[in-house]
Scaffold this active site. Structure first.
Site, PDB file in Angstrom:
ATOM      1  CG  HIS A   1      -3.177   3.608   2.026  1.00  0.00           C
ATOM      2  ND1 HIS A   1      -3.582   3.228   0.742  1.00  0.00           N
ATOM      3  CD2 HIS A   1      -3.130   2.339   2.760  1.00  0.00           C
ATOM      4  CE1 HIS A   1      -3.835   2.012   1.006  1.00  0.00           C
ATOM      5  NE2 HIS A   1      -3.710   1.513   2.062  1.00  0.00           N
TER       6      HIS A   1
ATOM      7  CG  ASN B   1      -6.553  -0.864   0.826  1.00  0.00           C
ATOM      8  OD1 ASN B   1      -5.682  -0.226   0.097  1.00  0.00           O
ATOM      9  ND2 ASN B   1      -6.076  -1.290   1.992  1.00  0.00           N
TER      10      ASN B   1
ATOM     11  CB  CYS C   1      -0.988  -0.056   1.231  1.00  0.00           C
ATOM     12  SG  CYS C   1      -1.999  -1.410   1.017  1.00  0.00           S
TER      13      CYS C   1
HETATM   14  N1  ACO Z   1     -18.700  -9.031   7.742  1.00  0.00           N
HETATM   15  C1  ACO Z   1     -19.290  -9.572   9.202  1.00  0.00           C
HETATM   16  N2  ACO Z   1     -18.505  -9.716  10.110  1.00  0.00           N
HETATM   17  C2  ACO Z   1     -17.367  -9.864   9.926  1.00  0.00           C
HETATM   18  C3  ACO Z   1     -16.623  -9.470   8.879  1.00  0.00           C
HETATM   19  C4  ACO Z   1     -17.430  -9.061   7.806  1.00  0.00           C
HETATM   20  N3  ACO Z   1     -16.815  -8.468   6.731  1.00  0.00           N
HETATM   21  N4  ACO Z   1     -15.384  -9.855   9.080  1.00  0.00           N
HETATM   22  C5  ACO Z   1     -15.031 -10.146  10.142  1.00  0.00           C
HETATM   23  N5  ACO Z   1     -16.493 -10.217  10.978  1.00  0.00           N
HETATM   24  C6  ACO Z   1     -16.607 -10.671  12.289  1.00  0.00           C
HETATM   25  C7  ACO Z   1     -15.344 -11.638  12.922  1.00  0.00           C
HETATM   26  O1  ACO Z   1     -15.614 -12.957  12.203  1.00  0.00           O
HETATM   27  C8  ACO Z   1     -15.796 -11.456  14.258  1.00  0.00           C
HETATM   28  O2  ACO Z   1     -16.753 -12.378  14.572  1.00  0.00           O
HETATM   29  P1  ACO Z   1     -16.669 -13.052  15.896  1.00  0.00           P
HETATM   30  O3  ACO Z   1     -16.740 -12.269  16.830  1.00  0.00           O
HETATM   31  O4  ACO Z   1     -18.104 -14.081  15.679  1.00  0.00           O
HETATM   32  O5  ACO Z   1     -15.667 -14.117  15.878  1.00  0.00           O
HETATM   33  C9  ACO Z   1     -16.200 -10.153  14.300  1.00  0.00           C
HETATM   34  O6  ACO Z   1     -16.652  -9.661  13.353  1.00  0.00           O
HETATM   35  C10 ACO Z   1     -15.126  -9.102  14.942  1.00  0.00           C
HETATM   36  O7  ACO Z   1     -13.950  -9.460  14.216  1.00  0.00           O
HETATM   37  P2  ACO Z   1     -12.489  -8.863  14.387  1.00  0.00           P
HETATM   38  O8  ACO Z   1     -11.649  -9.095  13.742  1.00  0.00           O
HETATM   39  O9  ACO Z   1     -12.381  -8.725  15.787  1.00  0.00           O
HETATM   40  O10 ACO Z   1     -13.046  -7.213  13.832  1.00  0.00           O
HETATM   41  P3  ACO Z   1     -12.294  -6.063  14.073  1.00  0.00           P
HETATM   42  O11 ACO Z   1     -12.904  -5.097  15.019  1.00  0.00           O
HETATM   43  O12 ACO Z   1     -10.995  -6.178  14.475  1.00  0.00           O
HETATM   44  O13 ACO Z   1     -12.236  -5.289  12.770  1.00  0.00           O
HETATM   45  C11 ACO Z   1     -11.161  -4.764  10.872  1.00  0.00           C
HETATM   46  C12 ACO Z   1     -11.786  -5.771  11.555  1.00  0.00           C
HETATM   47  C13 ACO Z   1     -12.258  -4.071  10.378  1.00  0.00           C
HETATM   48  C14 ACO Z   1     -10.454  -5.533   9.716  1.00  0.00           C
HETATM   49  C15 ACO Z   1     -10.059  -4.159  11.555  1.00  0.00           C
HETATM   50  O14 ACO Z   1      -9.350  -5.143  12.172  1.00  0.00           O
HETATM   51  C16 ACO Z   1      -9.316  -3.186  10.864  1.00  0.00           C
HETATM   52  O15 ACO Z   1      -9.884  -2.059  10.452  1.00  0.00           O
HETATM   53  N6  ACO Z   1      -8.019  -3.484  10.602  1.00  0.00           N
HETATM   54  C17 ACO Z   1      -7.147  -2.683   9.935  1.00  0.00           C
HETATM   55  C18 ACO Z   1      -7.118  -3.600   8.610  1.00  0.00           C
HETATM   56  C19 ACO Z   1      -6.939  -2.608   7.260  1.00  0.00           C
HETATM   57  O16 ACO Z   1      -7.461  -1.685   7.041  1.00  0.00           O
HETATM   58  N7  ACO Z   1      -6.300  -3.274   6.447  1.00  0.00           N
HETATM   59  C20 ACO Z   1      -6.180  -2.895   5.205  1.00  0.00           C
HETATM   60  C21 ACO Z   1      -4.931  -3.177   4.352  1.00  0.00           C
HETATM   61  S1  ACO Z   1      -3.567  -2.594   5.384  1.00  0.00           S
HETATM   62  C22 ACO Z   1      -3.445  -1.047   4.970  1.00  0.00           C
HETATM   63  O17 ACO Z   1      -3.696  -0.675   3.755  1.00  0.00           O
HETATM   64  C23 ACO Z   1      -3.025  -0.281   6.105  1.00  0.00           C
END
Ligand code: ACO
Length: 321
Positions: free
Chosen positions: A248, A278, A115
Site C-alpha cells: 500500500h 496515498n 486503505c
Molecule cells: N508541512 C510542514 N510542516 C508540517 C506539515 C506539513 N504538511 N505537517 C505537519 N507539520 C509540522 C507539524 O505541525 C509539526 O510542527 P511543530 O513541531 O511546530 O508542532 C512538525 O511538522 C512535526 O509534526 P509531526 O506530526 O510530529 O511530524 P511527524 O514527524 O510525525 O511526521 C507524518 C508526520 C509524516 C504524517 C508521520 O507521522 C507519518 O508519516 N505518519 C504516518 C501517517 C500516514 O502515512 N498516514 C497515511 C494514512 S494511513 C495508511 O494509509 C497506512
C-alpha cells in the site's frame, strides 16, 4: 471448495487529469515541497475534477482491466469495490459501476476497509470464486479522497490523492498460478487513530480525515510485516522467493521500513507514492497496473501485496502471477 485458484487475468488503472504538486499546495497552506518529500516521499497527487465521482474513476479502471483481459462486462458476474469515499451513502458504488458498465446480471457490493479495501476485496472475491458463487470478478479500489480532506489541515491534506485501479480475477490456471494464501486482520481498538469525523448515524455529514500520524506510523511497519510473514509461513515460501513486493502506497518511509524489516531488496519493491500520493484502496491495484504494464511483473512471478489503514485494518495476499 474447488482446487482451482483465483488468477489475475487483467489489470487497469485510472488517475484524474489534474495534477497538484507540493509547490502548488504550498501556495495555500504552510508547507513545502522539501517537508513533504522528506517526511512521506510524495511529489504530487491527482485530484478528481468537479462532477467526477468515485464510480467514474472506478469505471475507467474497470474498462481498462477488461480490455487488458480481452473481456467485456458480459463476462463478469461479480463486482467488488473497495472504497471509503462512495458516491452516495447508499447504494453501494459497486452497483453504480455495474449500471455504468451496462450490466443487469451478477451481483455487486462495496467493501469498507479504508486503505486495506483492495486486499480485503481480493480475498473476498477469492472466496466467492472458490465456493462457486461467481465465475469471474472485477475487483476495484477507487477513491476520491480529495472530498474528505480538510484542505486547510496541512497534517493530512498533503498525504492523499484520487484514483482507481482494477483487476479481473477468474478461477482457473494450471494449479501453480493464482492467489496462494492471504491473511486479513483488524483491531477496532485503534479506530480513532485514523478516522473521518462524520457519517449518517453520528453527524449526518461526510466529515474530514483526522489522523494521529505518529501512532499510525508506529503500528504500520509491525502490522504489515506480521501479515506478510504469516502468509509466507503458510505457503512454505520465504522472502527470498518473492519477485515483487507491492505495498500500500501510504508513505515512502513506511514502505522502506517494512521492506528493510522483511529484508526485501529495494529493487523488488514497487513504488508509486511519489506520483500518486496515498490513494487509499486504489493504491495497490494502481501499483500493480503500473508494474504489469511496464513489464516488471511477468507471468509466473511471485507477488506479495499488502495494505494497512484505518480501523486499524491490515492484510496481505501472495499471488503467483
Ligand atoms: N508541512 C510542514 N510542516 C508540517 C506539515 C506539513 N504538511 N505537517 C505537519 N507539520 C509540522 C507539524 O505541525 C509539526 O510542527 P511543530 O513541531 O511546530 O508542532 C512538525 O511538522 C512535526 O509534526 P509531526 O506530526 O510530529 O511530524 P511527524 O514527524 O510525525 O511526521 C507524518 C508526520 C509524516 C504524517 C508521520 O507521522 C507519518 O508519516 N505518519 C504516518 C501517517 C500516514 O502515512 N498516514 C497515511 C494514512 S494511513 C495508511 O494509509 C497506512
Amino acid at each position: 471448495m474447488s482446487d482451482l485458484r483465483s488468477i489475475v487475468r487483467g489489470v487497469g488503472g485510472y488517475l484524474p487529469d489534474r495534477i497538484v504538486t507540493n509547490d502548488e499546495l504550498a501556495k495555500t497552506i504552510d508547507t513545502s515541497d522539501e517537508w513533504i518529500q522528506q517526511r512521506v516521499g510524495i511529489k504530487q497527487r491527482h485530484i478528481a475534477a468537479e462532477g467526477e465521482f468515485t464510480s467514474d474513476l472506478a469505471v475507467h479502471a474497470a474498462r481498462r482491466a477488461l480490455d487488458n483481459a480481452r473481456l467485456s462486462p458480459d463476462d463478469i458476474d461479480l463486482i467488488i469495490v473497495g472504497t471509503t469515499t462512495p458516491d452516495y451513502t447508499y447504494p453501494a458504488t459497486a452497483t453504480l459501476v455495474q449500471n455504468k458498465l451496462g450490466m443487469h446480471h451478477g451481483f455487486a457490493f462495496d467493501i469498507q476497509a479504508v486503505c486495506s479495501g483492495f486486499v480485503y476485496a481480493m480475498v473476498t472475491a477469492d472466496s466467492y470464486l472458490k465456493n462457486g458463487m461467481a465465475k469471474r470478478a472485477l475487483v476495484i479500489g477507487a477513491e476520491t479522497n480529495s472530498r474528505i480532506l480538510d484542505w486547510t489541515d496541512r497534517t493530512t491534506c498533503v498525504l492523499f490523492g484520487d484514483g482507481a485501479g482494477a483487476v479481473v480475477v477468474e478461477l482457473g490456471g494450471d494449479g501453480e498460478r493464482g492467489i496462494l494464501a492471504s491473511s486479513l486482520r483488524s483491531d477496532g481498538h485503534f479506530w480513532d487513530k485514523l478516522y473521518v469525523d462524520g457519517g449518517p448515524s453520528t453527524t449526518q455529514t461526510v466529515g474530514h480525515v483526522h489522523m494521529e500520524g505518529k501512532e499510525v506510523f508506529r503500528h504500520a511497519v509491525g502490522k504489515i510485516t506480521d501479515v506478510v510473514e504469516n502468509v509466507l509461513s503458510r505457503t512454505g515460501y520465504t522472502v527470498k522467493d518473492l519477485d515483487w513486493f507491492v505495498p500500500h502506497q501510504a508513505n515512502l518511509r513506511i514502505i522502506q521500513g517494512a521492506g528493510e524489516k522483511l529484508h526485501i531488496p529495494p529493487e523488488k519493491v514497487i513504488v508509486t507514492v511519489d506520483r500518486h500520493a496515498n490513494t487509499s484502496a486504489a493504491s495497490v491495484p494502481l501499483a500493480l497496473t503500473e508494474a504489469v504494464t511496464d513489464g516488471r511483473i511477468k507471468r509466473g512471478d511471485l507477488v506479495m501485496i499488502e495494505a494497512m489503514g484505518g480501523g486499524f485494518t491490515w492484510g496481505a495476499s501472495l499471488i503467483r502471477w
